[in-house]
Design a protein around this motif. Structure first.
Motif, short mmCIF file in Angstrom:
data_model
loop_
_atom_site.label_atom_id
_atom_site.label_comp_id
_atom_site.label_asym_id
_atom_site.label_seq_id
_atom_site.Cartn_x
_atom_site.Cartn_y
_atom_site.Cartn_z
N ALA A 310 0.86 -1.18 0.00
CA ALA A 310 0.00 0.00 0.00
C ALA A 310 0.89 1.23 0.00
N ALA A 311 1.15 1.78 -1.18
CA ALA A 311 2.17 2.80 -1.33
C ALA A 311 1.68 4.20 -1.00
N VAL A 312 0.40 4.48 -1.26
CA VAL A 312 -0.13 5.83 -1.09
C VAL A 312 -1.44 5.80 -0.32
N LEU A 313 -1.56 6.71 0.64
CA LEU A 313 -2.82 6.92 1.33
C LEU A 313 -3.02 8.43 1.45
N GLY A 314 -4.12 8.90 0.87
CA GLY A 314 -4.42 10.33 0.93
C GLY A 314 -5.85 10.56 1.38
N PHE A 315 -6.05 11.58 2.22
CA PHE A 315 -7.38 11.88 2.72
C PHE A 315 -7.39 13.27 3.32
N VAL A 316 -8.58 13.79 3.52
CA VAL A 316 -8.74 15.07 4.20
C VAL A 316 -8.87 14.80 5.70
N HIS A 317 -8.04 15.46 6.48
CA HIS A 317 -8.07 15.26 7.94
C HIS A 317 -9.50 15.52 8.43
N PRO A 318 -10.10 14.53 9.12
CA PRO A 318 -11.51 14.66 9.49
C PRO A 318 -11.79 15.76 10.51
N ILE A 319 -10.77 16.26 11.19
CA ILE A 319 -10.97 17.31 12.20
C ILE A 319 -10.48 18.65 11.70
N THR A 320 -9.27 18.71 11.15
CA THR A 320 -8.68 20.00 10.75
C THR A 320 -9.03 20.40 9.33
N GLY A 321 -9.45 19.44 8.49
CA GLY A 321 -9.74 19.74 7.10
C GLY A 321 -8.52 19.80 6.22
N GLU A 322 -7.34 19.53 6.76
CA GLU A 322 -6.09 19.57 5.99
C GLU A 322 -6.02 18.38 5.05
N ALA A 323 -5.58 18.63 3.82
CA ALA A 323 -5.37 17.54 2.86
C ALA A 323 -4.05 16.85 3.18
N LEU A 324 -4.09 15.56 3.43
CA LEU A 324 -2.90 14.80 3.80
C LEU A 324 -2.65 13.72 2.74
N ARG A 325 -1.39 13.48 2.44
CA ARG A 325 -1.04 12.42 1.49
C ARG A 325 0.28 11.81 1.94
N PHE A 326 0.32 10.49 2.00
CA PHE A 326 1.51 9.79 2.47
C PHE A 326 1.90 8.75 1.44
N GLU A 327 3.18 8.68 1.17
CA GLU A 327 3.70 7.72 0.19
C GLU A 327 4.94 7.06 0.74
N THR A 328 5.02 5.74 0.62
CA THR A 328 6.18 5.00 1.11
C THR A 328 6.76 4.15 -0.02
N PRO A 329 8.08 3.97 -0.04
CA PRO A 329 8.70 3.15 -1.08
C PRO A 329 8.47 1.67 -0.83
N LEU A 330 8.78 0.87 -1.83
CA LEU A 330 8.66 -0.57 -1.67
C LEU A 330 9.54 -1.04 -0.52
N PRO A 331 9.06 -1.98 0.29
CA PRO A 331 9.92 -2.55 1.32
C PRO A 331 11.03 -3.39 0.69
N ALA A 332 11.98 -3.79 1.51
CA ALA A 332 13.21 -4.41 1.00
C ALA A 332 12.95 -5.64 0.14
N ASP A 333 12.01 -6.52 0.56
CA ASP A 333 11.82 -7.75 -0.21
C ASP A 333 11.25 -7.47 -1.59
N MET A 334 10.28 -6.56 -1.69
CA MET A 334 9.72 -6.24 -2.99
C MET A 334 10.69 -5.44 -3.85
#
Length: 344
Positions: A310-334
């Protein structure tokens, strides 16, 4: 792509269907009471036929309506027993309240309302049969203490969605009840950006498309999900082949980006398998063997699970309304496996 709230995402609605949760639905025990044993008090007559249960436990289960005779419910343990086939539904043992465990977490974001982590492969999201300890919940209870939202219940505090135990990547958990309710609404209406990277056997064709099916429990194996002609629930995955490895006319493997519009249980794994390109290393949906060279690369890379992140998760913060987006690279095995595949 907002949908009606009652089209609830399985990440939120079907948390009980977790990897390693064999037996989560309990057991159905069937016995035949012969005619010469009829006429006794029911619980007394049946007790010898259910030796693993105490008579008191048997009485309680009968009182809960978990016993049937020839298909008809029987709820009175004191009635006279009749000959026939009895079926007793025994629920799984009640889960113990999870304990905090000092498990390291890769925290991508945290405030007073929520926490976002990069979950490693091999870590279950929450306790379930086969994975009572070492879960993300255990780690969060230690990290967040009493601030973790209790809306998810005793066993799943803070959990609003899940990744399969052997799928790595970005997850969000709620630390406040308000955030839990807000995140739940976002998942229910599919207002979440979720992008997964899969390394697959062969490459799905066409190279970019949308898979739209119905997914539900497999009629042949209740521990698996399957594409169904009728029943189940709508499942939509948008995918794109980012790289194909091996001969151009018949790739041996591929890197596929999958964007979820719905989030049914095991959705990407089922959809990729339905295209004839299951995730490499998938022990459940990976029917058929990869090419010999690919199998050797899987061993060399040390991949012992489905190649799904699961490389990307993006959503609007349910309390502050801030747009958040998180991205992580492939783990070592992949990452190691992709590097090997690039040499094909």
């Amino acid at each position: 792509m907002t949908r009606a709230v009652d089209d609830m995402d399985d990440d939120f609605a079907d948390l009980a269907f977790a990897d390693g949760a064999e037996g989560a639905e309990g057991e159905r025990l069937t016995v035949d009471l012969p005619a010469d044993q009829a006429g006794q008090r029911l619980d007394k007559a049946l007790a010898p036929l259910f030796p693993a249960l105490s008579r008191a436990r048997l009485q309680a289960l009968i009182g809960e309506g978990r016993l049937s005779l020839d298909g008809q419910p029987v709820a009175d343990a004191s009635r006279k027993a009749r000959a026939g086939t009895y079926v007793l539904s025994v629920p799984p043992p009640a889960a113990a309240e999870p304990e905090p465990e000092a498990i390291p977490l890769t925290v991508l974001y945290e405030d007073q309302h929520l926490i976002v982590v990069d979950k490693p492969a091999g870590m279950a999201a929450h306790p379930a049969p086969g994975s009572w300890t070492g879960t993300l919940v255990n780690a969060l209870l230690h990290h967040c203490g009493d601030s973790l939202s209790g809306v998810g219940g005793v066993v799943r505090p803070g959990i609003v969605h899940r990744l399969d135990k052997d799928t790595s990547g970005v997850m969000v958990a709620a630390k406040s009840d308000a955030a839990h309710q807000g995140l739940s609404r976002l998942f229910s209406t599919h207002d979440i950006d979720r992008l997964y990277i899969a390394l697959t056997r062969g490459a799905p064709s066409p190279a970019a498309s949308t898979i739209e099916t119905r997914i539900g429990r497999s009629p042949g194996d209740r521990k698996k999900m399957a594409v169904l002609r009728a029943g189940g629930r709508e499942a939509i995955t948008h995918y794109r082949v980012e790289a194909a490895f091996g001969p151009a006319d018949k790739p041996l493997a591929a890197r596929v980006a999958c964007r979820l519009e719905t989030g049914r249980t095991h959705q990407i794994r089922v959809h990729m398998a339905s295209k004839g390109s299951p995730c490499l290393g998938d022990p459940v949906y990976g029917a058929g063997q990869p090419a010999t060279a690919v199998r050797e690369m899987i061993r060399e890379a040390g991949l012992s699970r489905q190649a799904l992140h699961a490389a990307v998760l993006g959503f609007v913060h349910p309390i502050t309304g801030e747009a958040l987006r998180f991205e992580t690279p492939l783990p070592a095995d992949m990452a190691a496996l992709q590097a090997c595949l690039e040499t094909l």
